[in-house]
Design a protein around this motif. Structure first.
Motif, PDB file in Angstrom:
ATOM      1  N   ASN A 175      40.370  38.795  24.102  1.00 26.98           N
ATOM      2  CA  ASN A 175      39.155  39.514  23.721  1.00 26.98           C
ATOM      3  C   ASN A 175      38.081  39.442  24.801  1.00 26.98           C
ATOM      4  O   ASN A 175      37.368  40.416  25.050  1.00 26.98           O
ATOM      5  CB  ASN A 175      38.613  38.966  22.403  1.00 26.98           C
ATOM      6  CG  ASN A 175      39.420  39.443  21.203  1.00 26.98           C
ATOM      7  OD1 ASN A 175      40.038  40.507  21.242  1.00 26.98           O
ATOM      8  ND2 ASN A 175      39.432  38.666  20.142  1.00 26.98           N
ATOM      9  N   VAL A 176      37.965  38.292  25.451  1.00 28.58           N
ATOM     10  CA  VAL A 176      36.987  38.170  26.538  1.00 28.58           C
ATOM     11  C   VAL A 176      37.382  39.080  27.697  1.00 28.58           C
ATOM     12  O   VAL A 176      36.546  39.792  28.266  1.00 28.58           O
ATOM     13  CB  VAL A 176      36.855  36.713  27.013  1.00 28.58           C
ATOM     14  CG1 VAL A 176      35.981  36.631  28.262  1.00 28.58           C
ATOM     15  CG2 VAL A 176      36.250  35.841  25.915  1.00 28.58           C
ATOM     16  N   CYS A 177      38.660  39.070  28.051  1.00 31.50           N
ATOM     17  CA  CYS A 177      39.129  39.938  29.138  1.00 31.50           C
ATOM     18  C   CYS A 177      38.974  41.413  28.768  1.00 31.50           C
ATOM     19  O   CYS A 177      38.758  42.260  29.642  1.00 31.50           O
ATOM     20  CB  CYS A 177      40.573  39.611  29.482  1.00 31.50           C
ATOM     21  SG  CYS A 177      40.757  38.005  30.301  1.00 31.50           S
ATOM     22  N   PHE A 178      39.047  41.723  27.481  1.00 29.75           N
ATOM     23  CA  PHE A 178      38.796  43.088  27.005  1.00 29.75           C
ATOM     24  C   PHE A 178      37.390  43.513  27.389  1.00 29.75           C
ATOM     25  O   PHE A 178      37.171  44.608  27.917  1.00 29.75           O
ATOM     26  CB  PHE A 178      38.977  43.136  25.486  1.00 29.75           C
ATOM     27  CG  PHE A 178      38.685  44.473  24.859  1.00 29.75           C
ATOM     28  CD1 PHE A 178      39.716  45.341  24.537  1.00 29.75           C
ATOM     29  CD2 PHE A 178      37.384  44.860  24.576  1.00 29.75           C
ATOM     30  CE1 PHE A 178      39.441  46.572  23.959  1.00 29.75           C
ATOM     31  CE2 PHE A 178      37.094  46.085  24.004  1.00 29.75           C
ATOM     32  CZ  PHE A 178      38.133  46.947  23.694  1.00 29.75           C
ATOM     33  N   THR A 179      36.396  42.652  27.138  1.00 31.97           N
ATOM     34  CA  THR A 179      35.008  43.001  27.460  1.00 31.97           C
ATOM     35  C   THR A 179      34.794  43.097  28.967  1.00 31.97           C
ATOM     36  O   THR A 179      33.869  43.776  29.421  1.00 31.97           O
ATOM     37  CB  THR A 179      34.018  41.972  26.887  1.00 31.97           C
ATOM     38  OG1 THR A 179      34.177  40.712  27.550  1.00 31.97           O
ATOM     39  CG2 THR A 179      34.223  41.789  25.392  1.00 31.97           C
ATOM     40  N   LEU A 180      35.630  42.418  29.741  1.00 29.75           N
ATOM     41  CA  LEU A 180      35.507  42.434  31.200  1.00 29.75           C
ATOM     42  C   LEU A 180      36.319  43.556  31.847  1.00 29.75           C
ATOM     43  O   LEU A 180      36.305  43.702  33.071  1.00 29.75           O
ATOM     44  CB  LEU A 180      35.970  41.088  31.767  1.00 29.75           C
ATOM     45  CG  LEU A 180      35.166  39.862  31.307  1.00 29.75           C
ATOM     46  CD1 LEU A 180      35.846  38.584  31.761  1.00 29.75           C
ATOM     47  CD2 LEU A 180      33.745  39.916  31.844  1.00 29.75           C
TER      48      LEU A 180
END
Length: 464
Positions: free
Chosen positions: A201-206
């Protein structure tokens, strides 16, 4: 003993200067006179409990934690650690933000035998009380001092630190990913499921789509393995294992397919993405679904519908637009990503859909600027809307949308998003009003100040 008397001398001085006797102070505070006497005049003096110190402080009319800088010696009397006093003291320091007191306590504790267990347990107590930021100090100490690189305690500490450092700042989030990533597979299985999902999910935002794809594959494989193990255990013991995860197991299984779909879609691998939609379109076969599990299955069915429409739109099947619009209006939670899909498709294939865009855009809700996924989606929507408006020669509206997107890019602290907005604004600067230019100038000054105050910034560009 002399160091232990420092806090007592201080309290006695304050009692004397305020005109209190032990009896009068006992009546006012509700403390027993005998206990006060034993604490202040006993030989040896009776230890002070942190609760008693708080009562004394409150009765004297001082702010909470007034005497805390003197209390540490109570916790290390006679060269030994008093866990009964140190633990509540550290918990209170964390609640009150007494960072200097916590640092001093950790420093003293590290001089003793086996300090990491206590630091870890205090961190866990704070974390589970919802005091995520406060717990980070204790996990940092464990992470720095733990010698066994394969220690479960070390892996969990890094996981907690990863969670504590999440926010809307893209650079900070990416640093947290890099630091935690090597420890994810050293976690217990139940932690792994949650950790891998959060990494994805964090990599999604990035917009790190290959990383999202990697974690989606890991999540899917792990969820499948845990599910098989659950079924085998049920056959052996006739009851499913309690996993101890934050979500129902079906969530991790479904998210493995959903995130894979999105990662492929964002890389414009649409045909491959379509194959993964079927993986979460119908999860009703999943065994041991309770009420919460069935609710999750319904969510995945809805998301599969939404993503099927998305992929059709992005591959140029514009004929489904009226049907897609009706679907979005029936499911308000899908309006934001759906609106983005429509405008992105319009820009990609050169068509206009003003009536639909105007109808749906009015339903878009306010968003939480602390939620990176929401902020990122609104950024993408405003940026694509600006491009759409410029295509229609709606220059004033396009400039306003660009500036809105730029403000969100600054919140996200995402270099590439900022660059996109700056280049788009500069391309149409001639159409900007004085108010637009003033707003843009203000944000550029804000960006410069951020650069000046961060000489070690990893940004790949500079504003001149």
């Amino acid at each position: 003993m002399e160091s232990m008397n420092a806090i007592r001398s201080e309290i006695k001085d304050h009692l004397l200067s305020s005109g209190y006797t032990l009896t009068s102070f006992g009546h006012l505070s509700g403390m027993n006179r005998g206990s006060l006497s034993a604490i202040l005049h006993g030989s040896p003096p009776k230890p002070i409990a942190i609760r008693q110190l708080d009562i004394i402080t409150e009765t004297l009319g001082y702010p909470e934690g007034w005497f805390y800088h003197l209390y540490l010696d109570e916790c290390f009397a006679g060269g030994k650690v008093s866990r009964r006093r140190l633990e509540p003291y550290l918990l209170r320091c964390a609640e009150l933000g007494k960072r200097d007191c916590i640092d001093a306590a950790i420093s003293r504790l590290l001089e003793t035998a086996k300090p990491l267990a206590l630091l870890f347990e205090i961190g866990e107590k704070l974390y589970h009380q919802g005091k995520i930021k406060e717990s980070a100090l204790f996990y940092e100490a464990v992470a720095e001092m733990e010698k066994d690189s394969h220690s479960e305690r070390l892996a969990i500490s890094h996981y907690r630190l990863f969670m504590a450092h999440q926010g809307p700042d893209a650079e900070q989030n990416w640093r947290a990913v890099i630091r935690f990533e090597p420890f994810r597979r050293r976690l217990p299985e139940n932690y792994q499921l949650d950790a891998i999902l959060k990494l994805a999910n964090v990599c999604f935002t990035l917009h790190k789509w290959r990383e999202v794809e990697k974690y989606a594959d890991e999540l899917r494989a792990l969820a499948q393995a845990v599910y098989r193990e659950q079924l085998q255990r049920k056959v052996r013991e006739r009851e499913p294992q309690v996993l101890g995860t934050e979500r129902h197991l079906v969530v991790y299984y479904g998210q493995g397919y959903l995130l894979k779909t999105i990662a492929l879609q964002k890389q414009e691998l649409y045909d491959k993405a379509k194959k993964y939609v079927t993986g979460y379109a119908d999860l009703s076969w999943f065994e041991d679904l309770n009420e919460i599990g069935w609710m999750e299955v319904k969510k995945f069915r809805l998301w599969a519908q939404a993503n099927a429409y998305t992929l059709e739109m992005l591959t140029g099947n514009i004929s489904i637009l009226p049907e897609y619009c009706s679907f979005l209006l029936e499911h308000p939670g899908e309006i934001l990503p759906g609106m983005l899909t429509i405008i992105e498709s319009a820009n990609k294939y050169g068509f206009y859909a003003d009536d639909i865009i105007e109808q749906i855009f009015q339903v878009i809700y306010d968003f939480n600027e602390q939620d990176p996924i929401e902020v990122d989606r609104h950024f993408s929507l405003r940026y694509e809307l600006a491009v759409y408006q410029f295509r229609k020669n709606q220059y004033a509206e396009g400039i306003s949308s660009t500036l809105f997107a730029l403000r969100l890019a600054l919140i996200l602290n995402n270099d590439w998003d900022v660059i996109q907005c700056i280049t788009l604004f500069e391309a149409y600067r001639a159409y900007a009003s004085e108010q637009h230019k003033s707003e843009y100038q203000y944000m550029m000054e804000e960006l410069r100040n951020k650069e000046k105050n961060n000489p070690f910034s990893t940004r790949r560009f500079r504003i001149v």
